[in-house]
Scaffold this motif. Structure first.
Motif, short mmCIF file in Angstrom:
data_model
loop_
_atom_site.label_atom_id
_atom_site.label_comp_id
_atom_site.label_asym_id
_atom_site.label_seq_id
_atom_site.Cartn_x
_atom_site.Cartn_y
_atom_site.Cartn_z
N SER A 1 0.84 -1.20 0.00
CA SER A 1 0.00 0.00 0.00
C SER A 1 0.87 1.25 0.00
O SER A 1 0.38 2.35 -0.23
CB SER A 1 -0.90 0.02 1.24
OG SER A 1 -0.12 0.26 2.41
N GLY A 2 2.16 1.09 0.29
CA GLY A 2 3.05 2.24 0.38
C GLY A 2 2.86 3.08 1.63
O GLY A 2 3.45 4.16 1.76
N ILE A 3 2.08 2.60 2.60
CA ILE A 3 1.70 3.41 3.75
C ILE A 3 2.90 3.80 4.62
O ILE A 3 2.90 4.86 5.25
CB ILE A 3 0.63 2.68 4.62
CG1 ILE A 3 0.13 3.56 5.75
CG2 ILE A 3 1.17 1.36 5.14
CD1 ILE A 3 -0.59 4.80 5.31
N THR A 4 3.95 3.00 4.64
CA THR A 4 5.09 3.30 5.51
C THR A 4 6.14 4.18 4.85
O THR A 4 7.15 4.52 5.48
CB THR A 4 5.76 1.99 5.98
OG1 THR A 4 6.30 1.31 4.83
CG2 THR A 4 4.77 1.09 6.70
N PHE A 5 5.91 4.56 3.60
CA PHE A 5 6.89 5.37 2.88
C PHE A 5 7.05 6.74 3.52
O PHE A 5 6.07 7.41 3.86
CB PHE A 5 6.45 5.53 1.42
CG PHE A 5 7.36 6.38 0.58
CD1 PHE A 5 8.63 5.94 0.26
CD2 PHE A 5 6.94 7.62 0.11
CE1 PHE A 5 9.48 6.70 -0.52
CE2 PHE A 5 7.78 8.39 -0.68
CZ PHE A 5 9.05 7.94 -1.00
N ASN A 6 8.31 7.16 3.67
CA ASN A 6 8.62 8.49 4.20
C ASN A 6 9.37 9.27 3.13
O ASN A 6 10.55 9.00 2.88
CB ASN A 6 9.47 8.38 5.46
CG ASN A 6 9.86 9.74 6.03
OD1 ASN A 6 9.47 10.78 5.48
ND2 ASN A 6 10.62 9.74 7.10
N PRO A 7 8.71 10.22 2.46
CA PRO A 7 9.38 10.94 1.37
C PRO A 7 10.55 11.78 1.82
O PRO A 7 11.35 12.23 0.99
CB PRO A 7 8.25 11.81 0.80
CG PRO A 7 7.23 11.92 1.88
CD PRO A 7 7.31 10.65 2.65
N GLU A 8 10.70 11.99 3.12
CA GLU A 8 11.82 12.78 3.64
C GLU A 8 13.06 11.93 3.87
O GLU A 8 14.14 12.47 4.13
CB GLU A 8 11.40 13.46 4.96
CG GLU A 8 10.19 14.36 4.85
CD GLU A 8 10.40 15.48 3.85
OE1 GLU A 8 11.52 16.04 3.82
OE2 GLU A 8 9.46 15.78 3.10
N ASN A 9 12.92 10.61 3.80
CA ASN A 9 14.06 9.72 4.05
C ASN A 9 13.89 8.46 3.21
O ASN A 9 13.25 7.50 3.63
CB ASN A 9 14.16 9.37 5.53
CG ASN A 9 15.37 8.52 5.85
OD1 ASN A 9 16.23 8.29 5.01
ND2 ASN A 9 15.44 8.03 7.09
N THR A 10 14.48 8.49 2.02
CA THR A 10 14.23 7.39 1.06
C THR A 10 15.43 6.46 0.89
O THR A 10 15.40 5.59 0.02
CB THR A 10 13.84 7.96 -0.31
OG1 THR A 10 14.96 8.65 -0.88
CG2 THR A 10 12.64 8.88 -0.21
N ALA A 11 16.47 6.62 1.67
CA ALA A 11 17.70 5.85 1.45
C ALA A 11 17.44 4.35 1.43
O ALA A 11 17.90 3.64 0.51
CB ALA A 11 18.74 6.20 2.50
N ALA A 12 16.74 3.85 2.42
CA ALA A 12 16.48 2.40 2.49
C ALA A 12 15.56 1.96 1.36
O ALA A 12 15.76 0.90 0.76
CB ALA A 12 15.89 2.03 3.84
#
Length: 254
Positions: free
Chosen positions: A108-119
């Motif tokens: 669902s992409g719910i845990t995505f953090n656009p401020e920290n995408t390194a992982a």
């Protein structure tokens, strides 16, 4: 690294390209009213203790045991929400790619953090296809339906598109909730801005998960909602497709 999974399926036919080995991850931060896997909600085990801890190697050994039957397929991780166990997911996909296995992420992409995408950048390097569930295009309606905002979900869609990752968009049409021409059209307009969409699956709401809720002692909020017909799902898809065309036209006319 170990992760918690609910179960596996060795002959998945609706979980990405070809026939696939499917891993159901344990744990999800959303509480979608129509979820048919409430037994995957808890992050370590479900309420009946069915979740189990495994290593990436254990999963790949299970894959190897059935790989001869996985025609044109590969490995799909679903859930629950696999990106909620991001470190374990990355390790699993990295090891899978070392073996030449095609990887598909159902999220669902719910845990995505656009401020920290390194992982997540690292995950994208070893992900071949993303099946992205967009539950509702409107943020407030999304909160009512799932208990969470859709902002990071839509941000993840744009991020994956920018990464040129093959996207399969999925949307469940629920009578009285997402069966709404305005919101369906708006979803289409949003999808028109994604440049790597290869498929659109519009799924009719069904209530086959009712029994699980009863067994788990959880109230099924949509118990009075009738399943959507396939014909109505086709109509809903037509509305979304019109939204896509309108969005593309508006972009060309800018």
């Amino acid at each position: 690294m170990n992760g918690f999974i609910h179960s596996t399926e060795s002959f998945g036919t609706v979980d990405g390209p070809g026939i696939r080995f499917v891993v159901f991850f344990q744990g999800c931060p959303m509480r979608c009213q129509y979820c048919h896997n409430p037994d995957t909600w808890e992050f370590h085990t479900d309420t009946n203790g069915l979740g189990r801890e495994v290593s990436a190697e254990e999963i790949l050994n299970m894959y190897d045991g059935v790989k001869e039957f996985l025609k044109d397929g590969g490995l799909t991780c679903t859930g629950g929400e696999p990106m909620a166990q991001l470190g374990f997911l990355i390790e699993l996909f990295e090891k899978a790619k070392e073996r030449g296995i095609h990887t598909c992420l159902d999220t669902s992409g719910i845990t995505f953090n656009p401020e920290n995408t390194a992982a997540v950048d690292r995950l994208m390097d070893v992900t071949d296809v993303i099946m992205l569930d967009i539950k509702h295009i409107d943020d407030e309606e999304h909160k009512k339906l799932t208990g969470q905002s859709n902002k990071n979900i839509l941000a993840f869609a744009k991020y994956a598109s920018d990464k040129k990752k093959e996207l399969w968009i999925r949307h469940v049409v629920v009578p009285g909730i997402t069966q709404n021409d305005h919101w369906l059209h708006e979803l289409g307009v949003f999808i028109s801005g994604l440049k790597s969409v290869k498929a659109l699956d519009v799924l009719p709401y069904h209530d086959m998960g009712k029994v699980k809720y009863q067994n788990l002692g959880i109230d099924y909020v949509l118990k009075d909602v009738e399943p959507l017909s396939k014909a109505d799902a086709v109509k809903a898809r037509d509305v979304i497709m019109q939204g896509i065309r309108d969005g593309l036209m508006a972009e060309r006319n800018k």
